[in-house]
Structures are given as structure tokens and as C-alpha cells.
Design an enzyme around this catalytic site. Structure first.
Site, PDB file in Angstrom:
ATOM      1  N   SER A 577       7.149  71.704 144.892  1.00 22.06           N
ATOM      2  CA  SER A 577       6.415  72.254 146.034  1.00 22.06           C
ATOM      3  C   SER A 577       7.224  73.356 146.685  1.00 22.06           C
ATOM      4  CB  SER A 577       6.119  71.162 147.067  1.00 22.06           C
ATOM      5  OG  SER A 577       5.624  71.708 148.273  1.00 22.06           O
ATOM      6  N   TYR A 590       9.191  64.301 152.607  1.00 19.86           N
ATOM      7  CA  TYR A 590       8.546  65.017 151.490  1.00 19.86           C
ATOM      8  C   TYR A 590       9.391  66.199 151.037  1.00 19.86           C
ATOM      9  CZ  TYR A 590       4.848  67.528 148.946  1.00 19.86           C
ATOM     10  OH  TYR A 590       4.108  68.168 147.993  1.00 19.86           O
TER      11      TYR A 590
END
Length: 699
Positions: A577, A590
Site C-alpha cells: 500500500s 496498518y
């Protein structure tokens, strides 16, 4: 015979269906073909051909002419449609007898079939076209039933034919398919008027009828009689294949051994071209490979051309005991490599001994069929369909050998005759006409999180580019739905929890047994939790680390063990990501996990490059439409962090990138494909698929 009387073949004729087709004889012929092809005891995939003759109006003269409709080159009667048949003027085809100059003229005759075309949408006529055209019957079946080939391949085949059918069947000795064989069939019929069919030595069966149904019934009755004859002979003989020599492992242990061995076999079979694998341990296979007669029969090779064109002339039998220790790779290769070298050398000798001045270059000398007594049978070919069909054809050959041995004894084609078929210039031309392989053909890809969203889009892309794909996810219902969208022989699935070592192992075992190994691993499984530091719980932290980081570690470790056995290199592509590079609020769990994924990729790239294994990362950003992680709390958390509503997220993310573009799962899939198929000298790299986020630039 009545339908209920058939014991060895399936009677599949549906009177209601046939009645609906009675006004279209071509459709009825296609129906007959399909139900014949549905029974593998009658003919295997791509084997045999069927025809019918109708009266049509000549578009040039308006006269009534007879037209023959016959399966075209390369088709399969089980799936035959109008697009797969050729329509030829029967009269013109028979007129070719006036110009035929003998056996040396066979290849030229195939080109002349095109001058006989009636239907301009015809499939290219096959080499067997004159075999149908020179016989006068309206409906003809040319089939390769195991029982009939057993008769055809038995010693004293002509005598056996007469013993089974008396004067009702003709017999023609082995001859390569072509125009002259059609003349031999015509002569056999003229010499034996009133016969119901002809046995072709070492080849197969021709049967016929005045109607499609009469032809169908005739074929089934002839096959039934041969099957019954063989069954009685087998019962009288007692032992099959000389009896059992090797005892099979239990079923679960056979699967375990196969999964351990297949990557190594795949690597050895792929010394010239990458191969996809198939494994079977059916009762038919085990009876043969565990027998005393395996040593005698396997080297003889197969008899029917349709068999050995797909299986090679003979299998490789492994000198491994069922309880062999397969964990020591060095010791295993010390046994297997000499066996493969010997097989390749024997094939090269076969080629050099039998080749002609104009023979095509020698093809891949590696075995297609590999036998492991006590465990099962492996096959390796260019794709899953081809290797599965090769396995099915060798099972047909096993049935033929069993039947022929029960009758008298099994005989195979002489090596020169086999070579003349295998390296026939017409067969080579057919191979040259095949479509170019796709970029990921001969590759096996395992994708996590593939039940939907980005993972499914990646699987779709890789499959469309030729790969076999193994979809994994924790939700089996999603997997079943996803796999159903692919053509047959393309995809399989395995339920996999990437936080469980055992679950990952089972997924790889499934991939190996289904396709032979694994070449590409895409870790797309994921979840997203958007919370501030104080709101992030230990459970949140552990879940993110276990799925994204530990899962990636374990997936990589277990796959590398397989890839090293294959010795074919490999690809890892991790879906990370933008958040692994960019700092933002409410993202500690995350973002940290994604950063760990990215750096692990760099570390693995540095370690595994020596093995030809490449490791790369794709960084998406803002994939909202179609992405599973944007369902629920994550979307709400990100919307809160940016001070907008959930409904405004897609527009927000599109506007903030340099290209002002919405990013879709298919865009991430394109990035994965580029790394797997195009950027083949790239490792340790990160590709951002985010529309251009300046703060996420790697450099």
C-alpha cells in the site's frame, strides 16, 4: 439390442431430443457425435470422427448433390458443433481417385480436399476425410473404443475379429491414415458386401447405418460384443497383468507422496519447455502400475496413433519404492536425473534411427507419462487440458493392453510406423497452425484473497494471459463462485487462512496436485484497520501483523521450498500500500504492517535472486470501487480522518492523485501482470499504482 441390455457402454440416445432434430440431419449427426464422445470408453477427447451425408442444392447449378458433413481437423466429437465440421461434395471427393498416384502422394491429396468444399464456412478437412467419403453409407462412425483397439492390437487380430463377429465384420491391417486407407476400406467393403463395420488393425473401428440412430446402435452393439468377449477372456485367465507385484500405499499417503515429488518431476520435465502437471491414482492405473507385467508392457509403448501422439511412444517408469524417502532432495535427484537422461537419450536415438531427410526437427525429448509404482501416474504437458487428456489417453492404452493380453497378447506399432505418424509433415503443419502461446502460459499462480476484489481481479488477469490460477481465500462460498467464472482446466481453489501454517501448506499441496507446482505467488489477502494509537488494540495489531506480515513470510517460505525443487525460478508479488511509504493519521497498525511487507520484499529479493526468484511489490492507493477492504469500518475510519463522508471517498481519492484518475482492482492486476510477464529483469522493486501520489514516490 435393447438399451437396458448394454453393459459396457452407455446408451444415451434421447428419443425426445432426437425427434426435435429429425428435420435437420446435420444437427442429428452432431447430437450422435456428442453422446458418443461423452463416453470415454468409446472414444477419448479429440479421438475418432463421425459423418453424415445429405442431399443439398448446388449453389451454382441448382442441381441436387450429395454433401458429406464430417468432423474437421483437430476437433472433438464430444463437443462438436457446426463450426467444427467440414461440408464436402461427395462426388468430387470420390473423383480424387482419378488423380491419386500412390502412397507417396498422400500429403498432396490433403490439399486437394479443399477443392471439394461445399460449405464455405467449413473447418479444415482432416486426414480421415476420404475414409468416410469413399464409403457409401449415409452415417458413419470412426471410433477408438478401448475394447476395439484391444482387438486391433492383439496378436492374430484378424482371427480374433472373425471369432467375435463371424462374417459380419471386415478387417484391414494397420496403415497410416490417408487416401489409400480410404481405398482399402472401400475394397474391404466390396470384398465383403453386407458387413456392418471394419476393424482397423492397431487403430480403431468403422461402423455405419442408414440413419443416425441405426449408426449409433450399430456402433454400441459392436463395441458391446468386443467388451463382452474380453470380459469373458479376462475372467477365464484369472490374473490381470500377471497379478500384483507392488502394494499401493493408502490413498492419503499416495497423495502426500505425489505432492512431495511433483515439483521435482515438473522441473526435470521442463528442461526444454515449461510444463503443467496432472496426477491420477485411479484403480485402473494402480492395477497396471503395480503389476508384474508393467516391466514387459510399458516399454512396448502404445498402439493407437491417437494415444501415442499425446503420451509419447512410451512412459518413464520410476525406480522408486512406494515408501521411498523423498525429503532428501540431493539423494532424490541422484536417482531421478540419470533416469531422465536415459529416457531423453533413448528418445533421441529413436529420432535419429527413424528420421527421414525431410523430417521436422526433434521435439522435446522429455517424458509425458511418468509412472510411480505403488503411488500413481503423472503426466506433464504444455497446459492443463493437454496433460489431463494425455493421462486419459494413457488410461485408454492401459485398457487396451489389458484387453489384448486377455485375448492373446498385446502388440504395439513398430517404432518406424510410430515415428512416421509422430513426425508426419501434416502433423507438423497442424502444430505450426496452433495459436501463439500467451505470455503466462505454462505458469501456475497462487493468489491469496482471491474470493473477490483486488485478488479476484489479479486472478482474472493472470488467467487471461495464460496462467493456471489457484484462488485462495477464507470464504469457500466466494471461492466456488469465483472459480466458476473460468474456463475448464484453468483454475482451482483452496480455502486458506494465511495466519495458519497448516492451512498454507494445504493450499500449496492442492496447487501442486492440481497443476504440478507453483511459479507465481501473489499475496493479496488483507484487511485494513484505521484507528488512532490510543484506540488501536493489541488484537488489532496482532491481526494486521499476522495476516499481512506473518502470512507473507510463511507463504514465501513454503513456496520457496517448492520453487527450489522445480529449479525454474519464480515470482513473488506482494500487494502492499501507499501507506507503507506515507505517514498519515489514525494508521499506525496498518501502515506499519504495510511497511514491513515492503521491506520484507526487498530482503527476500536480495536473498533469492541467486535462485532466479524475483520479489516485487505493488502499492495501490484508494482502490475503493470493488475492493473488499473498503467495506465497513475502514472506509468510515478513512472518511473520518479526511473529514468527509464515505460516499465522497471515491471522488476524494481520485482528485488527490496527479492524474485525477479513479483506481480500480483491474489496474492493480495490470501492475501484477507487468511484474510477472514483462519486467522479467526486475526484482526488489515497488510499482505504485495510485494515479501519482508525490508523497509516495519511492525516490
Amino acid at each position: 439390442m435393447k438399451p437396458k441390455d448394454f453393459k459396457y457402454v452407455d446408451y444415451l440416445w434421447d428419443d425426445v431430443k432426437a425427434e426435435s432434430l429429425k428435420d435437420d440431419q446435420v444437427e442429428l449427426f452432431l447430437y450422435r457425435s456428442n453422446i458418443l464422445g461423452a463416453d470415454l470408453r468409446i472414444t477419448n477427447y479429440g479421438g475418432g470422427n463421425t459423418s453424415c451425408k445429405t442431399i443439398e442444392q448446388d449453389p451454382l447449378t441448382n442441381e441436387k448433390v450429395e454433401v458429406m458433413w464430417v468432423k474437421g481437423s483437430g476437433g472433438d466429437i464430444g463437443t462438436l458443433t457446426r463450426a467444427g465440421i467440414a461440408g464436402l461434395y461427395t462426388g468430387r471427393l470420390r473423383d480424387l481417385k482419378n488423380v491419386y498416384q500412390g502412397l507417396h502422394d498422400e500429403d498432396r491429396m490433403v490439399g486437394l480436399f479443399n477443392h471439394c468444399i461445399y460449405d464455405l464456412d467449413s473447418k479444415a478437412p482432416s486426414i480421415d476425410t476420404p475414409l468416410h467419403g469413399l464409403l457409401p453409407f449415409k452415417h458413419i462412425d470412426h471410433l477408438h473404443p478401448d475394447a476395439l483397439i484391444a482387438v486391433a492390437a492383439a496378436q492374430d487380430s484378424e482371427k480374433v475379429t472373425k471369432e467375435i463377429w463371424g462374417d459380419t465384420m471386415g478387417w484391414v491391417p494397420w496403415q497410416k491414415p490417408g487416401f489409400d486407407l480410404g481405398l482399402q476400406l472401400e475394397k474391404c467393403l466390396n470384398d465383403n458386401p453386407g458387413i456392418r463395420g471394419i476393424v482397423l488393425g492397431s487403430h480403431g473401428l468403422f461402423t455405419w447405418g442408414d440413419t443416425s440412430y441405426e449408426c449409433y446402435i450399430n456402433s454400441l452393439e459392436v463395441i458391446e460384443m468386443a467388451s463382452d468377449y474380453i470380459a469373458k477372456k479376462t475372467e477365464a485367465n484369472g490374473k490381470v497383468f500377471g497379478g500384483q507385484k507392488v502394494e499401493s500405499l493408502p490413498a492419503d499417503q499416495r497423495k502426500e507422496k505425489a505432492a512431495q515429488l511433483m515439483p521435482t518431476l515438473r522441473g526435470l520435465c521442463s528442461s526444454e519447455n515449461g510444463m503443467i502437471g496432472h496426477f491420477t491414482d485411479s484403480d485402473v492405473v494402480l492395477e497396471y502400475i503395480n503389476s508384474h507385467d508393467l516391466e514387459k508392457l510399458a516399454p512396448l509403448g502404445t498402439s493407437c496413433p491417437d494415444h501415442f501422439l499425446r503420451t509419447k511412444i512410451q512412459p518413464l517408469v520410476l525406480a522408486l519404492s512406494p515408501d521411498e524417502d523423498l525429503t532428501d532432495q540431493e539423494a532424490l535427484l541422484a536417482k531421478l536425473e540419470p533416469a531422465f537422461d536415459a529416457y531423453r537419450d533413448e528418445y533421441k536415438q529413436y529420432y535419429e534411427t527413424c528420421k527421414h531427410d525431410n523430417s521436422p526437427a526433434m521435439r522435446d525429448p522429455n517424458p509425458v507419462i511418468i509412472i510411480y509404482p505403488g503411488v500413481g501416474m503423472f503426466s506433464f504437458a504444455k497446459n492443463k487440458q493437454t496433460t489431463r487428456v494425455a493421462s486419459e489417453f494413457y488410461i485408454n492404452a492401459i485398457n487396451v493392453m489389458r484387453g489384448a493380453e486377455a485375448i492373446t497378447s498385446y502388440t504395439s506399432l513398430p517404432r518406424q510406423e510410430a515415428f512416421n505418424i509422430e513426425y508426419w509433415l501434416l502433423e507438423e503443419a497442424k502444430l505450426q497452425r496452433m495459436p501463439k502461446e500467451k505470455p503466462l502460459s505454462r505458469k501456475v499462480a497462487l493468489i491469496t484473497g482471491a474470493g473477490g476484489g483486488i485478488g479476484k481481479a489479479i486472478a482474472d488477469k493472470l488467467a487471461s494471459e495464460g496462467a493456471n490460477v489457484v484462488l485462495t481465500d477464507i470464504a469457500e462460498d466466494r471461492l466456488k463462485e469465483a472459480v466458476a467464472t473460468y474456463p475448464s482446466d484453468t483454475a482451482s481453489y483452496a480455502v486458506c487462512d494465511v495466519t495458519s501454517h497448516e492451512s498454507i501448506a494445504d493450499a500449496y499441496k492442492s496447487a501442486v496436485l492440481e497443476f504440478g507446482g507453483v511459479d507465481i505467488v501473489v499475496h493479496s489477502a488483507g484487511l485494513a484497520i484505521s484507528k488512532s494509537l490510543l484506540d488501536t488494540t493489541e488484537k488489532d495489531w496482532d491481526l494486521l501483523q499476522n495476516v499481512l506480515v506473518k502470512g507473507q513470510f510463511d507463504l514465501s517460505k513454503q513456496a520457496v521450498a517448492i520453487m527450489k525443487k522445480q529449479n525454474l525460478g519464480g515470482d513473488f508479488i506482494f500487494i502492499a500500500s501507499k501507506n507503507g511509504l506515507v505517514s498519515g493519521p489514525n494508521n499506525v497498525g496498518y501502515g506499519t504492517a504495510k511497511a514491513a511487507q515492503q521491506h520484507m520484499a526487498r530482503l527476500l529479493a536480495a536473498e533469492l535472486g541467486v535462485d532466479g526468484i524475483r520479489v516485487n511489490t505493488v502499492n495501490p492507493d484508494g482502490v475503493i470501487v470493488g475492493s473488499k477492504i473498503w467495506e465497513g469500518e475502514w472506509a468510515e475510519g478513512r472518511a473520518k480522518a479526511y473529514g468527509i463522508t464515505v460516499e465522497e471517498l471515491p471522488a476524494h481519492y481520485a482528485k488527490r492523485n496527479l492524474l485525477n484518475r479513479i483506481i480500480y482492482p483491474e489496474d492493480i492486476a495490470s501492475g501484477v501482470f507487468a511484474l510477472a510477464a514483462i519486467l522479467d529483469k526486475t526484482t526488489g522493486n515497488i510499482i505504485n499504482v495510485d494515479g501519482g501520489m508525490a508523497n509516495a514516490f519511492v525516490r
